[in-house]
Design a protein around this motif. Structure first.
Motif, PDB file in Angstrom:
ATOM      1  N   ASN A 134      -3.326  -3.113   8.333  1.00 42.35           N
ATOM      2  CA  ASN A 134      -3.874  -3.980   7.279  1.00 42.35           C
ATOM      3  C   ASN A 134      -4.469  -3.163   6.142  1.00 42.35           C
ATOM      4  N   ILE A 135      -5.210  -2.121   6.484  1.00 41.98           N
ATOM      5  CA  ILE A 135      -5.841  -1.275   5.470  1.00 41.98           C
ATOM      6  C   ILE A 135      -4.769  -0.525   4.673  1.00 41.98           C
ATOM      7  N   GLN A 136      -3.738  -0.029   5.363  1.00 38.40           N
ATOM      8  CA  GLN A 136      -2.644   0.661   4.674  1.00 38.40           C
ATOM      9  C   GLN A 136      -1.945  -0.271   3.691  1.00 38.40           C
ATOM     10  N   GLU A 137      -1.672  -1.489   4.122  1.00 32.34           N
ATOM     11  CA  GLU A 137      -1.013  -2.457   3.235  1.00 32.34           C
ATOM     12  C   GLU A 137      -1.885  -2.762   2.027  1.00 32.34           C
ATOM     13  N   TYR A 138      -3.165  -2.915   2.263  1.00 32.77           N
ATOM     14  CA  TYR A 138      -4.096  -3.183   1.153  1.00 32.77           C
ATOM     15  C   TYR A 138      -4.114  -1.996   0.202  1.00 32.77           C
ATOM     16  N   THR A 140      -1.814   0.154  -0.355  1.00 33.51           N
ATOM     17  CA  THR A 140      -0.535   0.179  -1.069  1.00 33.51           C
ATOM     18  C   THR A 140      -0.551  -0.783  -2.246  1.00 33.51           C
ATOM     19  N   THR A 141      -1.089  -1.981  -2.025  1.00 29.29           N
ATOM     20  CA  THR A 141      -1.133  -2.971  -3.113  1.00 29.29           C
ATOM     21  C   THR A 141      -2.104  -2.533  -4.202  1.00 29.29           C
ATOM     22  N   GLN A 142      -3.155  -1.805  -3.869  1.00 28.38           N
ATOM     23  CA  GLN A 142      -4.121  -1.330  -4.860  1.00 28.38           C
ATOM     24  C   GLN A 142      -3.537  -0.212  -5.716  1.00 28.38           C
ATOM     25  N   ASN A 143      -2.612   0.558  -5.154  1.00 21.44           N
ATOM     26  CA  ASN A 143      -2.019   1.686  -5.869  1.00 21.44           C
ATOM     27  C   ASN A 143      -0.854   1.270  -6.756  1.00 21.44           C
ATOM     28  N   GLU A 144      -0.456   0.022  -6.674  1.00 23.50           N
ATOM     29  CA  GLU A 144       0.700  -0.435  -7.475  1.00 23.50           C
ATOM     30  C   GLU A 144       0.288  -0.807  -8.865  1.00 23.50           C
TER      31      GLU A 144
END
Length: 144
Positions: A134-138, A140-144
């Motif tokens: 969950n943290i990794q997915e979050y 990833t979305t913050q770095n986009e």
């Protein structure tokens, strides 16, 4: 629930501090032992892949890799197919230290899960895996 994340942080910091103290005599500091373990476990990993795997800034990874190279634990190879890539491999000295690093990891794991049944250990592993995902997915979305 906030205490859970504080506990995760405590575990991460404490195991890093203990590992740093344990491997200081081998000139491994600032969690360099973690980098060395990943390089031994994944021969030919690139520095970018290593930074991504450890979730660290590329410049932090570069400094740590340079120190591991300076202490002759790691070497850069030349990729025959892509000259821009410089895969990392553990030297004989790095390989020789790996059993100690692995033993430390297993020892810390045994201490951390002391008193948990096998079923509880499996549940813990599954739940922590979900939280990490969950943290990794979050992230990833913050770095986009």
């Amino acid at each position: 629930m906030p205490n859970s994340f504080r506990s995760i942080g405590l575990i991460a910091r404490a195991t890093a501090v203990i590992g740093n103290q344990l491997f200081t005599s081998d000139d491994l500091q600032n969690s360099q032992f973690i980098y060395l373990m990943r390089i031994v476990e994944t021969p030919g990993i690139t520095q970018t892949q290593l930074a991504n795997q450890l979730h660290v800034d590329p410049s932090t990874c570069l400094r740590t890799v340079r120190k591991l190279i300076a202490h002759q634990y790691v070497a850069r190879q030349t990729d025959e197919h892509n000259k821009k890539q410089r895969p990392l491999v553990a030297t004989a000295q790095g390989q020789a230290l790996y059993p100690e690093l692995q033993a430390y990891e297993q020892h810390i794991l045994a201490i951390g899960t002391h008193g948990l049944s096998a079923g509880e250990q499996l549940i813990l592993e599954e739940l922590l895996g979900k939280v990490a995902n969950n943290i990794q997915e979050y992230q990833t979305t913050q770095n986009e």
